[in-house]
Design a protein around this motif. Structure first.
Motif, PDB file in Angstrom:
ATOM      1  N   PRO A 260       0.909  -1.178  -0.001  1.00  0.00           N
ATOM      2  CA  PRO A 260      -0.103   0.093  -0.210  1.00  0.00           C
ATOM      3  C   PRO A 260       0.686   1.212   0.057  1.00  0.00           C
ATOM      4  N   HIS A 261       0.425   2.261  -0.709  1.00  0.00           N
ATOM      5  CA  HIS A 261       0.844   3.765  -0.406  1.00  0.00           C
ATOM      6  C   HIS A 261       0.141   4.355   0.815  1.00  0.00           C
ATOM      7  N   PRO A 262       0.987   5.219   1.348  1.00  0.00           N
ATOM      8  CA  PRO A 262       0.367   5.823   2.685  1.00  0.00           C
ATOM      9  C   PRO A 262      -1.102   6.613   2.176  1.00  0.00           C
ATOM     10  N   ASN A 263      -1.172   6.983   1.104  1.00  0.00           N
ATOM     11  CA  ASN A 263      -2.349   7.858   0.876  1.00  0.00           C
ATOM     12  C   ASN A 263      -3.293   6.710   0.209  1.00  0.00           C
ATOM     13  N   ASP A 264      -3.417   5.684  -0.003  1.00  0.00           N
ATOM     14  CA  ASP A 264      -4.219   4.766  -0.282  1.00  0.00           C
ATOM     15  C   ASP A 264      -5.693   4.814   0.413  1.00  0.00           C
ATOM     16  N   SER A 265      -6.749   4.698  -0.045  1.00  0.00           N
ATOM     17  CA  SER A 265      -7.964   4.815   0.759  1.00  0.00           C
ATOM     18  C   SER A 265      -8.180   3.381   1.476  1.00  0.00           C
ATOM     19  N   LYS A 266      -8.785   3.334   2.681  1.00  0.00           N
ATOM     20  CA  LYS A 266      -9.165   2.015   3.211  1.00  0.00           C
ATOM     21  C   LYS A 266     -10.308   1.436   2.284  1.00  0.00           C
TER      22      LYS A 266
END
Length: 361
Positions: A260-266
């Protein structure tokens, strides 16, 4: 020689480790960690903890985690600068190495040590071309003024050139250590290639310390997420289709590792979990390049525009598939970067059939 390696990111840490354990192994090498990204998790990862410690060959490690930062409210800028002068400054550093030459604290550390130039090592894909990130002249002057104020309040007296224009543009940078200098699309006064032999010398050190034990038990494809669905450059269904196509040729005998990227949405990650049973979330913080070296069952890496797509074969020592999914959506990959990535051997499929055919080869 006495060398100081200035590090901000996991990729910086890896490159500094490679340089310090290969061509500069006979020197006295020191490490300075300046506001390192995600540092709270480094100690939990054996690879990162080793490379960031004196156990990896550094004479000493300096922890400048919030140096000359607004986060450090306990000490004045002058006191912080004086502490550096009285610690690192007493060593007699002869060469400073850094990855980001537009970072104010990196530059001011070199200036505080009384040095007028430094050696750059690459900061990834964006080290190869920089004109698209050049600040307007007014912004450049504004940032120079901010750094001048910071330098003055810290009591740093130096006439070293301060770069505020764009990364890789400092006149104080005298050499560029690059994994692929032949792809460089910006000016450099001199380049030195970081060779496979240098990489493998450092990898051998990690293996000797039992830090590269293989962990994957099935064939894997690594996907390095970027928040392009969140930016609406891709639909969630479009990205999911591509992810499934990556391992389609292997039936049920492979898994997709989703980093995951830190800015990926849950919501996006939960959606993929529910609709893609062959996907596993990979939370490791070590540079992907070390996975290429460690995991023999890892056969391909995919993303959009990522440094980790550039050198998988150099680190793995074997043929490796590297794929950009940029052409499937509205991802604005600048032509200059796409040209560099293609020359590095990254495949840009235009259709899902092309993607499947490439994975089957």
């Amino acid at each position: 020689m006495k060398n100081l390696f200035i590090v901000n990111t996991p990729f910086h840490l890896l490159t500094s480790f490679i340089l310090s354990r290969s061509i500069f192994a006979a020197d006295d090498n020191y490490l300075a960690l300046i506001h390192p990204h995600g540092y709270s998790k480094w100690a939990e990862n054996p690879l990162m903890a080793y490379m960031a410690s004196d156990k990896s060959g550094y004479v000493k490690v300096f922890y400048l985690l919030n140096w000359l930062s607004h986060k450090n409210k306990e000490k004045s800028y002058k006191k912080q600068a004086d502490e550096v002068k009285n610690s690192i400054g007493k060593i007699g550093i002869e060469r400073a190495f850094l990855g980001s030459d537009i970072d104010p604290q990196n530059q001011l550390l070199v200036a505080a040590l009384g040095m007028k130039d430094f050696y750059r090592y690459e900061d990834g894909l964006f080290s190869y071309y920089n004109e698209d990130r050049r600040r307007p002249k007014t912004h450049e002057i504004f940032h120079k003024f901010k750094i001048w104020l910071l330098k003055k309040s810290a009591g740093i007296k130096s006439d070293m050139y301060i770069n505020t224009a764009t990364a890789g543009d400092s006149h104080a940078g005298v050499v560029d250590y690059m994994y692929a200098p032949e792809l460089l699309g910006r000016y450099s006064p001199k380049t030195v290639k970081i060779t496979e032999n240098m990489i493998h010398t450092a990898i051998a050190d990690l293996k000797m310390h039992d830090l590269l034990q293989e962990t994957f038990t099935a064939k894997c494809v690594l996907f390095l997420s970027q928040p392009l669905v969140e930016k609406k450059w891709y639909t969630i269904e479009q990205e999911l289709t591509c992810l499934k196509k990556l391992i389609q040729p292997f039936d049920d005998k492979a898994v997709l590792l989703y980093k995951p990227h830190p800015n990926d949405s849950k919501y996006k990650i939960d959606y993929y979990r529910q609709n893609f049973p062959q996907m596993r979330i990979y939370e490791g913080i070590e540079p992907a390049e070390l996975l290429f070296a460690r995991e023999k069952k890892l056969i391909a890496v995919a993303s959009y525009q990522s440094t980790a797509l550039m050198y998988p074969a150099m680190f793995s020592g074997r043929p490796f598939k590297s794929i950009s999914l940029a052409d499937f959506g509205q991802s604005p990959v600048l032509h200059a970067y796409k040209e560099i990535m293609e020359k590095a051997g990254i495949f840009f499929p235009q259709t899902t059939d092309e993607l499947v055919n490439y994975m089957q080869k």
